[in-house]
Design a protein around this motif. Structure first.
Motif, PDB file in Angstrom:
ATOM      1  N   GLU A  26       0.827  -1.214   0.000  1.00  0.00           N
ATOM      2  CA  GLU A  26       0.000   0.000   0.000  1.00  0.00           C
ATOM      3  C   GLU A  26       0.859   1.260   0.000  1.00  0.00           C
ATOM      4  O   GLU A  26       0.642   2.173  -0.801  1.00  0.00           O
ATOM      5  CB  GLU A  26      -0.881   0.009   1.258  1.00  0.00           C
ATOM      6  N   LYS A  27       1.826   1.285   0.907  1.00  0.00           N
ATOM      7  CA  LYS A  27       2.653   2.492   1.053  1.00  0.00           C
ATOM      8  C   LYS A  27       3.516   2.738  -0.177  1.00  0.00           C
ATOM      9  O   LYS A  27       3.843   3.876  -0.490  1.00  0.00           O
ATOM     10  CB  LYS A  27       3.514   2.396   2.319  1.00  0.00           C
ATOM     11  N   LYS A  28       3.886   1.672  -0.884  1.00  0.00           N
ATOM     12  CA  LYS A  28       4.633   1.836  -2.124  1.00  0.00           C
ATOM     13  C   LYS A  28       3.828   2.633  -3.148  1.00  0.00           C
ATOM     14  O   LYS A  28       4.367   3.382  -3.945  1.00  0.00           O
ATOM     15  CB  LYS A  28       4.985   0.443  -2.681  1.00  0.00           C
ATOM     16  N   GLY A  29       2.513   2.454  -3.101  1.00  0.00           N
ATOM     17  CA  GLY A  29       1.636   3.148  -4.052  1.00  0.00           C
ATOM     18  C   GLY A  29       0.819   2.211  -4.922  1.00  0.00           C
ATOM     19  O   GLY A  29       0.038   2.661  -5.758  1.00  0.00           O
ATOM     20  N   PHE A  30       1.004   0.888  -4.733  1.00  0.00           N
ATOM     21  CA  PHE A  30       0.220  -0.064  -5.519  1.00  0.00           C
ATOM     22  C   PHE A  30      -1.218  -0.111  -5.020  1.00  0.00           C
ATOM     23  O   PHE A  30      -1.511   0.255  -3.869  1.00  0.00           O
ATOM     24  CB  PHE A  30       0.870  -1.454  -5.460  1.00  0.00           C
ATOM     25  N   SER A  31      -2.112  -0.558  -5.901  1.00  0.00           N
ATOM     26  CA  SER A  31      -3.542  -0.610  -5.571  1.00  0.00           C
ATOM     27  C   SER A  31      -3.993  -2.043  -5.340  1.00  0.00           C
ATOM     28  O   SER A  31      -3.727  -2.932  -6.153  1.00  0.00           O
ATOM     29  CB  SER A  31      -4.374  -0.028  -6.713  1.00  0.00           C
ATOM     30  N   LEU A  32      -4.726  -2.247  -4.270  1.00  0.00           N
ATOM     31  CA  LEU A  32      -5.277  -3.562  -3.933  1.00  0.00           C
ATOM     32  C   LEU A  32      -6.547  -3.796  -4.754  1.00  0.00           C
ATOM     33  O   LEU A  32      -7.503  -3.022  -4.682  1.00  0.00           O
ATOM     34  CB  LEU A  32      -5.601  -3.595  -2.440  1.00  0.00           C
ATOM     35  N   LYS A  33      -6.543  -4.854  -5.537  1.00  0.00           N
ATOM     36  CA  LYS A  33      -7.683  -5.132  -6.431  1.00  0.00           C
ATOM     37  C   LYS A  33      -8.449  -6.386  -6.043  1.00  0.00           C
ATOM     38  O   LYS A  33      -9.583  -6.588  -6.470  1.00  0.00           O
ATOM     39  CB  LYS A  33      -7.178  -5.302  -7.869  1.00  0.00           C
ATOM     40  N   GLU A  76      -2.088  -4.004  -8.168  1.00  0.00           N
ATOM     41  CA  GLU A  76      -1.972  -3.389  -9.494  1.00  0.00           C
ATOM     42  C   GLU A  76      -1.069  -2.170  -9.455  1.00  0.00           C
ATOM     43  O   GLU A  76      -1.079  -1.409  -8.477  1.00  0.00           O
ATOM     44  CB  GLU A  76      -3.378  -2.975  -9.974  1.00  0.00           C
ATOM     45  N   GLY A  77      -0.325  -1.969 -10.532  1.00  0.00           N
ATOM     46  CA  GLY A  77       0.504  -0.774 -10.655  1.00  0.00           C
ATOM     47  C   GLY A  77       1.559  -0.962 -11.726  1.00  0.00           C
ATOM     48  O   GLY A  77       1.763  -2.066 -12.228  1.00  0.00           O
ATOM     49  N   LYS A  78       2.232   0.124 -12.058  1.00  0.00           N
ATOM     50  CA  LYS A  78       3.294   0.092 -13.070  1.00  0.00           C
ATOM     51  C   LYS A  78       4.410  -0.847 -12.599  1.00  0.00           C
ATOM     52  O   LYS A  78       4.916  -0.685 -11.476  1.00  0.00           O
ATOM     53  CB  LYS A  78       3.827   1.515 -13.212  1.00  0.00           C
ATOM     54  N   SER A 140      -7.631   4.408  -7.741  1.00  0.00           N
ATOM     55  CA  SER A 140      -7.360   5.273  -6.612  1.00  0.00           C
ATOM     56  C   SER A 140      -7.393   6.740  -7.030  1.00  0.00           C
ATOM     57  O   SER A 140      -6.855   7.121  -8.059  1.00  0.00           O
ATOM     58  CB  SER A 140      -5.975   4.935  -6.056  1.00  0.00           C
ATOM     59  N   SER A 141      -7.980   7.572  -6.175  1.00  0.00           N
ATOM     60  CA  SER A 141      -7.999   9.018  -6.451  1.00  0.00           C
ATOM     61  C   SER A 141      -6.610   9.622  -6.245  1.00  0.00           C
ATOM     62  O   SER A 141      -6.379  10.782  -6.562  1.00  0.00           O
ATOM     63  CB  SER A 141      -9.031   9.712  -5.565  1.00  0.00           C
ATOM     64  N   LEU A 142      -5.691   8.825  -5.702  1.00  0.00           N
ATOM     65  CA  LEU A 142      -4.305   9.301  -5.508  1.00  0.00           C
ATOM     66  C   LEU A 142      -3.453   9.140  -6.756  1.00  0.00           C
ATOM     67  O   LEU A 142      -2.280   9.517  -6.760  1.00  0.00           O
ATOM     68  CB  LEU A 142      -3.640   8.531  -4.356  1.00  0.00           C
ATOM     69  N   HIS A 143      -4.029   8.532  -7.804  1.00  0.00           N
ATOM     70  CA  HIS A 143      -3.258   8.213  -9.011  1.00  0.00           C
ATOM     71  C   HIS A 143      -2.341   9.353  -9.466  1.00  0.00           C
ATOM     72  O   HIS A 143      -1.137   9.145  -9.652  1.00  0.00           O
ATOM     73  CB  HIS A 143      -4.214   7.773 -10.124  1.00  0.00           C
ATOM     74  N   PRO A 144      -2.844  10.587  -9.630  1.00  0.00           N
ATOM     75  CA  PRO A 144      -1.951  11.667 -10.104  1.00  0.00           C
ATOM     76  C   PRO A 144      -0.859  12.056  -9.107  1.00  0.00           C
ATOM     77  O   PRO A 144       0.101  12.736  -9.472  1.00  0.00           O
ATOM     78  CB  PRO A 144      -2.902  12.843 -10.354  1.00  0.00           C
ATOM     79  N   TRP A 145      -0.981  11.627  -7.860  1.00  0.00           N
ATOM     80  CA  TRP A 145       0.055  11.910  -6.861  1.00  0.00           C
ATOM     81  C   TRP A 145       1.105  10.810  -6.815  1.00  0.00           C
ATOM     82  O   TRP A 145       2.148  10.963  -6.168  1.00  0.00           O
ATOM     83  CB  TRP A 145      -0.569  12.094  -5.470  1.00  0.00           C
ATOM     84  N   ILE A 146       0.843   9.720  -7.510  1.00  0.00           N
ATOM     85  CA  ILE A 146       1.772   8.587  -7.524  1.00  0.00           C
ATOM     86  C   ILE A 146       2.440   8.445  -8.891  1.00  0.00           C
ATOM     87  O   ILE A 146       3.613   8.102  -8.983  1.00  0.00           O
ATOM     88  CB  ILE A 146       1.018   7.295  -7.131  1.00  0.00           C
ATOM     89  N   TYR A 147       1.653   8.759  -9.957  1.00  0.00           N
ATOM     90  CA  TYR A 147       2.185   8.639 -11.324  1.00  0.00           C
ATOM     91  C   TYR A 147       2.335  10.011 -11.940  1.00  0.00           C
ATOM     92  O   TYR A 147       1.452  10.860 -11.788  1.00  0.00           O
ATOM     93  CB  TYR A 147       1.254   7.757 -12.166  1.00  0.00           C
ATOM     94  N   GLU A 148       3.432  10.193 -12.678  1.00  0.00           N
ATOM     95  CA  GLU A 148       3.745  11.468 -13.317  1.00  0.00           C
ATOM     96  C   GLU A 148       2.911  11.683 -14.573  1.00  0.00           C
ATOM     97  O   GLU A 148       2.687  10.721 -15.308  1.00  0.00           O
ATOM     98  CB  GLU A 148       5.243  11.386 -13.662  1.00  0.00           C
TER      99      GLU A 148
END
Ligand code: IDP
Ligand code: MG
Length: 148
Positions: A26-33, A76-78, A140-148
């Protein structure tokens, strides 16, 4: 977006590491699906580890995985497959770097706390096996804060 299958093995559940492990992803920025606690049977464990069926440790591995509940997850995540493996650490905890899950919480290879898919293709296969009902569709609504 890339997905991976992560499983907290019975020793990780018994040792109370579920929250700690989920927190790291979670803290890394990945999303739990997808997330569920379940105990699997021998045939299912043999299917999950089918690629290792010729290994001398296969029977012991299957016994270990069916010995209690596991936490099955989809994250999920890059680059989540490769990065997930880095977060988990080397297969043998004696060689896992400190700071990795296995490096911090495990000693023996046969009690190494967690599984993570080793490639995008195996991730797809494992997600299909463990989550035949499918996984959640949310972003996640945090997407723009995690991905450039
Ligand atoms: P991985 O979990 O890092 O992908 P694999 O080679 O796919 O490693 O092996 C699957 C699991 O089988 C390991 O996580 C570990 O629990 C177990 N295992 C692998 N090699 C050995 C061994 O030499 N002795 C006992 N158990 C092993
Ligand atoms: Mg593997």
């Amino acid at each position: 977006m890339e997905q991976t299958f992560i499983m907290i093995k019975p020793d990780g559940v018994q040792r109370g590491l579920v929250g700690e492990i989920i927190g790291r992803f979670e803290k890394k920025g990945f999303s739990l699906k997808g997330l569920k606690l379940l105990t699997v049977g021998q045939a299912f464990a043999e299917k999950h580890y089918a690629d290792l069926s010729s290994k001398p440790f296969f029977n012991g591995l299957v016994e270990y995985i069916i010995s209690g509940p596991v936490v099955a997850m989809v994250w999920e995540g890059k680059n989540v497959v490769t990065t997930g493996r880095k977060i988990i650490g080397a297969t043998n905890p004696a060689e896992s770097a400190p700071g990795t899950i296995r490096g911090d919480f495990a000693i023996d290879i046969g009690r190494n706390v967690i599984h993570g898919s080793d490639a995008v293709e195996s991730a797809k296969k494992e997600i299909g096996l463990w989550f035949p009902e499918g996984v959640a569709n949310w972003s996640s609504s945090l997407h723009p804060w995690i991905y450039e």
